[in-house]
Write a protein that holds these residues in place. Structure first.
Motif, mmCIF file in Angstrom:
data_model
loop_
_atom_site.group_PDB
_atom_site.id
_atom_site.type_symbol
_atom_site.label_atom_id
_atom_site.label_comp_id
_atom_site.label_asym_id
_atom_site.label_seq_id
_atom_site.Cartn_x
_atom_site.Cartn_y
_atom_site.Cartn_z
ATOM 1 N N SER A 121 2.076 6.242 -7.099
ATOM 2 C CA SER A 121 1.044 7.016 -7.764
ATOM 3 C C SER A 121 1.318 8.512 -7.627
ATOM 4 C CB SER A 121 -0.342 6.612 -7.253
ATOM 5 O OG SER A 121 -0.809 7.495 -6.295
ATOM 6 N N SER A 122 2.016 8.909 -6.585
ATOM 7 C CA SER A 122 2.370 10.321 -6.410
ATOM 8 C C SER A 122 3.330 10.828 -7.464
ATOM 9 C CB SER A 122 2.998 10.563 -5.038
ATOM 10 O OG SER A 122 2.039 10.411 -4.037
ATOM 11 N N GLY A 177 1.111 3.941 -3.029
ATOM 12 C CA GLY A 177 0.837 5.348 -2.773
ATOM 13 C C GLY A 177 1.911 6.264 -3.318
ATOM 14 N N SER A 178 3.153 5.971 -2.976
ATOM 15 C CA SER A 178 4.203 6.878 -3.442
ATOM 16 C C SER A 178 4.430 6.733 -4.938
ATOM 17 C CB SER A 178 5.491 6.717 -2.639
ATOM 18 O OG SER A 178 5.871 5.378 -2.557
ATOM 19 N N HIS A 235 0.830 -1.204 0.000
ATOM 20 C CA HIS A 235 0.000 0.000 0.000
ATOM 21 C C HIS A 235 0.864 1.252 0.000
ATOM 22 C CE1 HIS A 235 -3.520 2.449 0.839
ATOM 23 N NE2 HIS A 235 -2.793 3.073 1.747
#
Lengths: 151, 203
Positions: A86-87, A83-84, A79
């Motif tokens: 997708s950043s 998250g990173s 996860h």
């Protein structure tokens, strides 16, 4: 100084990164945040991502070895990675993370292992491609980069 | 009218992911906010002047940090240890901090999570990755909370002067006096805000 050849290369490299699904719109968002006050912002945040994600990949690998039944832990590690990723607009990475998470919820250990291998390959490929991309950008220099004419 | 020398609003950003912290910092600075980033909910509370149950003054905070007001807190939801939701709760439980607007960020679009946060008092919920266009949503929340603050202070002053005049009498006379009050307040903004912040530090 004629940068048109170099600019063409940069443009075509960026286009192929997008066409092949390595990057998505979020990467453009990052480039929009780059300016004179933060001229290397994209390269810096991408570098942070790779540093952080290498650590996460190691942790995921270790977790698969030591705690193969702890899908909660695995999911939580991926996860963070997702998250990173997708950043910074790392689309393929993000998608592979989703696959991994799906395997976690199915409690499919083999699936997780296969997914991890794919994630490692995607990670290495993206890193290499972006390094090349940034090298090209560095050759044009900050003034040319700021013009963004190849967008 | 000291509008020319307005201090930028100060946002405290909380995120355990390093690349995400860099991104949110850049987004905020590009939008003319002053930014402090921390990597955990407990560090956020430390910065804000709270130590768990015991609200004694922070030991390790620099002198100048005590003077800096925080106008908005933006926090990631998923963090190890104290989640963004836990942090939100602690802020809302604190008399000195509960008027500071809180924004939650999350990479997951889970309606029940969003509702839970909004019900607990979060002012806004951003889906990650956060974009530049999201930043324009922050200032209205800050301004709204300042109006609340000024209203509370005005009420406090009115009860002190033992006047029975209600501040919401109609007409231009009261609104123009409000305007002059808020103009005056703008110039003294920092002084107005600080006492409240200091109080939170020296509880």
């Amino acid at each position: 100084m004629d940068y048109s050849n170099l600019r063409r290369q940069i443009f075509s490299m960026k286009k192929s990164l997008f066409d092949q699904g390595y990057l998505d719109e979020q990467f453009n968002q990052l480039e929009e945040l780059q300016d004179d006050s933060s001229p290397n912002f994209v390269e810096e945040v991408v570098a942070l991502f790779f540093k952080d994600s290498s650590r996460l990949l190691t942790n995921i690998e270790q977790a698969l070895e030591k705690y193969p039944q702890d899908f909660y832990r695995l999911d939580s590690l991926v996860h963070q990675f997702k998250g990173s990723g997708s950043s910074i607009g790392a689309l393929r990475m993000k998608n592979e993370c989703s696959m991994f998470k799906a395997h976690c919820s199915d409690r499919n250990l083999e699936g997780c292992r296969r997914s991890l291998q794919k994630m490692k390959r995607e990670h290495a490929t993206l890193k290499q491609k972006l390094e090349t991309y940034f090298q090209l950008l560095r050759q044009v220099g900050p003034r040319e980069r700021a013009v963004n004419s190849w967008k | 009218m000291a509008v020319a020398t307005e201090t930028p609003f100060h946002v405290l950003a909380v995120d355990d992911s390093l690349p995400d912290r860099k991104l949110i910092e850049r987004l905020l600075k590009t939008s003319s906010f002053q930014v402090t980033t921390v990597d955990s909910g407990s560090k956020a509370l430390e910065f804000l002047g709270i130590h768990g149950e015991d609200s004694s003054p922070p030991v390790s905070v620099h002198e100048d940090q005590l003077e800096v007001a925080v106008n908005l807190i933006i926090t990631d939801y998923c963090m190890p240890g104290m989640t963004g939701y836990d942090l939100l709760k602690k802020i809302k439980e604190s008399t000195s901090l509960r008027d500071i607007p809180v924004v939650i960020m999350s990479s997951e679009n889970i309606p029940s999570r969003i509702n839970r946060c909004l019900e607990e008092g979060a002012d806004e919920f951003f889906l990650k990755p956060v974009r530049l266009s999201d930043m324009s949503k922050l200032k209205p929340h800050i301004l709204k909370s300042r109006c609340k603050e000024h209203y509370h202070q005005e009420q406090h002053q009115q009860s002190d002067s033992s006047s029975n005049e209600c501040s919401n009498t109609t007409n231009s006379s009261s609104s123009s006096s409000d305007n002059s009050n808020s103009r005056k307040r703008k110039a003294e903004d920092n002084e107005e805000v600080l006492p409240q912040t200091n109080r939170s530090r020296h509880n």
